[in-house]
Design an enzyme around this catalytic site. Structure first.
Site, PDB file in Angstrom:
ATOM      1  CB  SER A   1      -0.891   0.010   1.239  1.00 38.02           C
ATOM      2  OG  SER A   1      -0.101   0.349   2.363  1.00 38.02           O
ATOM      3  CE  LYS A   2      -1.569   6.425  -3.229  1.00 35.08           C
ATOM      4  NZ  LYS A   2      -2.847   7.086  -3.366  1.00 35.08           N
TER       5      LYS A   2
END
Ligand code: GLU
Length: 471
Positions: free
Chosen positions: A244-245
């Site tokens: 994920s980010k």
């Protein structure tokens, strides 16, 4: 056997995630490896979240990666009538039925199941309204959804990655295939499209495994054999959590901006969940295509290691001919606001083996073109401090010695000879002649060999920098 037809079917609801790009790449590699066809289908049925801008980002990302499609892009939204017709066909064949239950009636059924501690499943025998009540609601113009009548039978397939997978129909819901507004839900639309587009192999993320038995049931009910399914593993960050980010950039476009080359990105993504067998890691396009098979896709999750990507990118920078680097370097120089008329080839050649990213490469070129970009780094300062007065003194000697070389003599071979003569005649160590030049010209202590550096910076500019640092 007919040639395979595969597809990448992204929903244009966001940027092109590296996981999506990896799925696209595997489809593309499979098509290229088998002489098959790679179809691109944009699944834009979520009207609220799909935008043309997202579609464009996906198309640009795939083009940049060199993952070109043979057919499409097709837009799923354009096939709404066919989806509808296929659902009606199932209804007419008795494989689907109308569900007139209202939202609040459904809520009551869910609450009943919850009270019994059982998961809620919509079942025809239990939930279908009696014919008379259906007729009444029909006359009253009440809306209905169409639900698939899930057969009470085993649904199994041999997944090309996971092997034999089996579900029981009775554990699956009589899921909605057509909403009351007439629009198809994902499983219906995707099967309708995959049949119409004659898709033979569905290669996609393993988060779709639970959709597969429903899709297989739909294929059979529509009178078609299902395709081969290959469910590819998830991608995790180095901490073992879903990528994920938090782990850094997850959009393909970000890696482009960070100076990753498409060839390196492609090679890196190919190894996320696939291995050629053996330890080879640098696999240019032709090797990937020659060696790609579905059998070598792994079940276990893959780990996205950004440090490895950067290492791999460095390998590609060293390996690729300068000509292939011109366009990406020009783009990075634009991002750095560097304008130049100069032929970039010798500059790229000078620094490419010592660069990890195109950005890093462009920054070094910027320093060679423009003295205002020189920043003396810690190593450069330490070196100058260590040499004390001799730093400036040696640079003055260098300035004197090199001033006599005219423009026609300003090439690496002659400059090297001149610097060696200077060291010999003065008794100054060659390193104490070379390294101050490097610091004067770049601010740092690492670069191409100093004679080459002098050559790419050019006579006037080199002498000016040496003069200033020795002044
Ligand atoms: N639009 C779906 C997705 O992006 C496609 C899934 C599939 O490949 O069937 O997840």
């Amino acid at each position: 056997m007919t040639a395979p037809r595969v597809r990448f079917a992204p929903s244009p609801t966001g940027y092109l995630h590296v996981g999506g790009a990896r799925t696209a790449l595997f489809n593309w590699l499979y098509a290229r490896a088998t002489g098959g066809t790679f179809v691109l289908r944009i699944e834009d049925t979520d009207k609220e979240r799909s935008t043309p801008a997202h579609t464009q980002v996906i198309l640009d990302g795939l083009s940049w990666l060199g993952v070109g499609w043979d057919e499409g892009p097709f837009f799923q939204g354009a096939y709404a009538e066919r989806h509808h017709a296929d659902a009606e066909r199932l209804l007419a064949a008795g494989r689907a039925y109308k569900d007139y239950l209202t939202a609040s009636e459904l809520d009551i059924e869910r609450a009943k199941a919850k009270a019994l501690g059982a998961p809620f499943r919509f079942e025809r025998a239990r939930h279908e309204l009696p014919a008379a009540e259906q007729a009444r609601r029909k006359t009253a113009g009440m809306p209905y959804a169409i639900r698939f009548a899930m057969p009470d039978a085993e649904i199994a397939w041999d997944d090309a990655v996971h092997g034999h997978i089996s579900w029981q129909g009775r554990d699956l819901d009589d899921f909605i295939i057509l909403r009351s507004d007439g629009s198809a839900i994902y499983n219906m639309a995707v099967v309708s499209d995959d049949i119409a587009m004659a898709i033979t192999h569905v290669i996609r993320g393993d988060d779709h495994i639970s959709n597969t038995p429903k899709q297989i049931a739909l294929y059979r009910a529509l009178g078609h054999e299902p395709p081969v399914f290959a469910h590819v593993p998830m991608i995790l960050g180095t901490d073992g959590k879903k990528l994920s980010k938090r782990h850094g950039a997850t959009a393909v476009g970000d890696y482009r901006d960070m100076g990753i080359l498409p060839a390196a990105m492609r090679n890196f993504l190919a190894l996320l969940g696939w291995s050629p067998g053996g330890n080879d890691e640098i696999l240019p396009e032709s090797d990937l295509i020659a060696r790609f098979t579905l059998e070598h896709i792994q079940k276990k999750a893959a780990v996205f290691d950004a440090a490895k990507l950067e290492w791999m990118n460095g390998q590609y920078l060293s390996m690729l001919p300068v000509l292939e680097l011109l366009a990406p370097v020009r783009r990075q120089l634009d991002l750095l606001h560097v304008q130049t008329e100069r032929d970039l080839a010798p500059l790229i050649d000078a620094v490419k083996t010592r660069s990890r990213t195109v950005t890093h490469l462009a920054e070094q070129i910027a320093v060679r073109l423009d003295a205002s970009r020189i920043v003396r780094d810690d190593k450069g300062s330490q070196f100058a401090a260590k040499l004390g007065d001799r730093f400036a003194a040696n640079l003055r000697l260098v300035h004197q010695a090199l001033s006599v070389c005219d423009a026609s003599e300003w090439n690496a071979a002659l400059l090297e000879a001149a610097l060696k003569r200077l060291a010999e005649s003065t008794g100054v160590k060659l390193g104490d002649v070379m390294q101050p030049i490097r610091v004067a010209l770049t601010g740092g202590t690492v670069s191409e060999p100093v004679p080459e550096l002098l050559a790419v910076v050019g006579r006037e500019e080199s002498l000016a920098r040496i003069g200033r640092a020795g002044g």
